[in-house]
Enzyme design. Structure first.
Site, PDB file in Angstrom:
ATOM      1  N   HIS A  17       0.836  -1.205   0.000  1.00  0.00           N
ATOM      2  CA  HIS A  17       0.000   0.000   0.000  1.00  0.00           C
ATOM      3  C   HIS A  17       0.872   1.257   0.000  1.00  0.00           C
ATOM      4  CE1 HIS A  17      -3.016  -2.653   2.406  1.00  0.00           C
ATOM      5  NE2 HIS A  17      -3.487  -2.540   1.177  1.00  0.00           N
ATOM      6  N   SER A 128      -2.847  -7.578   3.315  1.00  0.00           N
ATOM      7  CA  SER A 128      -3.071  -7.367   4.754  1.00  0.00           C
ATOM      8  C   SER A 128      -3.416  -8.700   5.424  1.00  0.00           C
ATOM      9  CB  SER A 128      -4.221  -6.380   4.979  1.00  0.00           C
ATOM     10  OG  SER A 128      -3.900  -5.133   4.453  1.00  0.00           O
TER      11      SER A 128
END
Ligand code: PNS
Length: 160
Positions: A17, A128
């Site tokens: 990210h 994640s």
């Protein structure tokens, strides 16, 4: 001013990210990281924690802001005066879902464009969910997430 929104769950933010955030900040005047409030999905971190973790790792990038949103992404974007959605693409497997979402968003608001950025090769396996799984079972998460949030993740999974 060209404002873009980089939306996601960010539970927690990963190096993948962060790489997309840094690269988009070079392309757009302003990047708003939009953290989705999803009452149906209980995350590891609550929404305020996710926002704070991202704020911590982007504090050196002056044109990046972090905000939470609920409901439709296009409504959040209208509110912010943004017309571009940034999404990261890791592999072909991401494509179908992302393509569908981008078509839905442009159907809902034809002024919205989705810009896809290819994830850097070194982050192409990162998510994640996999970071959470590695941390929960005591694996090393160095190089997967920014160093300054590693203690937060370890503390959080140790209380599960
Ligand atoms: O990190 P994620 O979970 O893959 O991010 C998904 C996200 C937040 C980008 C997506 O679920 C989203 O935009 N949700 C807001 C609801 C919405 O606007 N839906 C319409 C598009 S299908």
């Amino acid at each position: 001013m060209k404002t873009a929104v980089y939306p996601g769950s960010f539970d927690p933010v990963t190096n993948g990210h962060l790489d997309i955030i840094r690269r988009s900040a070079k392309v757009f005047d302003e990047v708003i990281v939009g953290v989705l409030v999803n009452p149906q999905k209980k995350g590891l971190f609550d929404i305020e924690e996710r926002v704070e973790l991202i704020q911590r790792v982007v504090k050196d990038i002056p044109n990046v802001k972090v905000e939470s949103f609920s409901g439709l992404l296009i409504h959040f974007m209208k509110n912010k005066g943004a017309k571009v959605i940034i999404k990261g693409l890791r592999a072909v497997s991401d494509f179908e879902y992302e393509f569908q979402m981008s078509l839905m968003n442009s159907k809902l608001d034809p002024n919205i464009e989705t810009v896809f950025m290819m994830t850097s090769a070194k982050n192409s396996f990162l998510s994640s969910s996999s970071v959470k799984q590695v941390a929960m079972f005591g694996g090393c998460i160095k190089d997967l997430v920014p160093d300054e949030i590693i203690p937060d993740i370890i503390k959080k999974v140790s209380h599960l």
